[in-house]
Scaffold this motif. Structure first.
Motif, short mmCIF file in Angstrom:
data_model
loop_
_atom_site.label_atom_id
_atom_site.label_comp_id
_atom_site.label_asym_id
_atom_site.label_seq_id
_atom_site.Cartn_x
_atom_site.Cartn_y
_atom_site.Cartn_z
N ALA A 120 0.84 -1.20 0.00
CA ALA A 120 0.00 0.00 0.00
C ALA A 120 0.87 1.25 0.00
O ALA A 120 2.05 1.22 0.38
CB ALA A 120 -0.92 0.00 1.21
N ALA A 121 0.29 2.34 -0.46
CA ALA A 121 0.98 3.64 -0.47
C ALA A 121 -0.08 4.72 -0.32
O ALA A 121 -1.28 4.44 -0.24
CB ALA A 121 1.76 3.81 -1.77
N THR A 122 0.38 5.96 -0.27
CA THR A 122 -0.52 7.10 -0.19
C THR A 122 -0.26 8.02 -1.36
O THR A 122 0.90 8.34 -1.67
CB THR A 122 -0.33 7.88 1.12
N GLU A 123 -1.31 8.42 -2.05
CA GLU A 123 -1.23 9.32 -3.20
C GLU A 123 -1.92 10.63 -2.85
O GLU A 123 -3.09 10.62 -2.43
CB GLU A 123 -1.91 8.68 -4.41
N ASN A 124 -1.22 11.73 -2.98
CA ASN A 124 -1.82 13.04 -2.73
C ASN A 124 -2.36 13.61 -4.03
O ASN A 124 -1.60 13.88 -4.96
CB ASN A 124 -0.79 13.99 -2.11
N ILE A 125 -3.68 13.79 -4.11
CA ILE A 125 -4.33 14.33 -5.28
C ILE A 125 -4.66 15.80 -5.04
O ILE A 125 -5.28 16.14 -4.03
CB ILE A 125 -5.63 13.57 -5.61
N HIS A 126 -4.21 16.67 -5.95
CA HIS A 126 -4.46 18.10 -5.79
C HIS A 126 -5.95 18.39 -5.70
O HIS A 126 -6.73 17.95 -6.53
CB HIS A 126 -3.85 18.87 -6.96
N GLY A 127 -6.33 19.10 -4.68
CA GLY A 127 -7.73 19.44 -4.49
C GLY A 127 -8.55 18.38 -3.80
O GLY A 127 -9.72 18.60 -3.48
#
Length: 225
Positions: A120-127
């Motif tokens: 697993a990982a974490t993805e930062n999506i703008h907005g």
């Protein structure tokens, strides 16, 4: 003006030759988005071999000769057939391939891709903010590479079977649920291929502190070859 040209002719010649080199031989491509996570990161600058597939008239998409054939798994820069924007994606299907996608799983020539979970990982999506990501190893025949899914994101996870026409290629981003690729822009004609991305030349964390990522300098994009 004539005096200025004479005085600077060496520099002008250098600029002209450099421009021809960048448009015909080799180039570098900055990565501005997350569409190729986890393999390419925003702030990577990749080396692109423009002679991997075609010889073109400098500054044009006019092909004057072929130097090699794109292979499944190649990471390729190309001009979008939709609007001409330069993109970087992975070659998934070749001319003559019958390809479809069912609930994220690719099936090529009747052979389903194999997937092995990497974690697993974490993805930062703008907005949007941080989202949970699932990373897997995708194997398509002899090609194997890491990709990423974002289960919470609305994306095109299915498409009907199609046969790739001669001279065209299907491109997909490794960040499957956050990539504007052939599912949206269509198949890519060979004439629009720019080159094969070979390795990361340099990298900096442009989404945070702009610190260099020294461990990525010189990194091959095909570590399993």
């Amino acid at each position: 003006m004539n005096n200025w040209l004479r005085a600077n002719k060496g520099f002008l010649l250098f600029l002209a030759l450099f421009g021809i080199f960048r448009t015909a031989v080799a180039d570098w491509n900055p990565i501005p988005s997350s569409s190729m996570h986890p393999n390419l990161l925003e702030g990577d600058v990749v080396f692109v071999n423009r002679l991997a597939y075609n010889v073109k008239v400098p500054l044009t998409d006019i092909v004057i000769g072929h130097t090699g054939e794109p292979q499944r798994g190649d990471i390729v820069t190309f001009s979008s057939p939709a609007n001409g924007t330069r993109l970087i994606k992975r070659v998934i299907a070749l001319p003559g391939d019958r390809v479809e996608m069912r609930n994220e799983q690719l099936i090529i020539n009747g052979q389903p891709a194999a997937y092995t979970e990497l974690g697993a990982a974490t993805e930062n999506i703008h907005g949007v903010g941080p989202l949970a990501a699932v990373r897997v190893d995708e194997t398509l025949g002899n090609s194997s590479h890491a990709i990423q899914f974002l289960p919470q994101v609305k994306a095109r996870r299915d498409f009907a079977p199609l046969v790739v026409p001669p001279g065209e290629y299907m491109m997909l981003g490794d960040n499957r649920d956050n990539s504007e690729d052939s599912r949206y822009i269509g198949l890519v004609p060979r004439a629009l291929l720019i080159g094969r991305a070979e390795r990361v030349l340099a990298s900096a964390d442009i989404t945070s502190n702009w610190m260099p990522r020294a461990e990525r300098f010189g990194m091959s994009l095909y570590p399993r070859q």
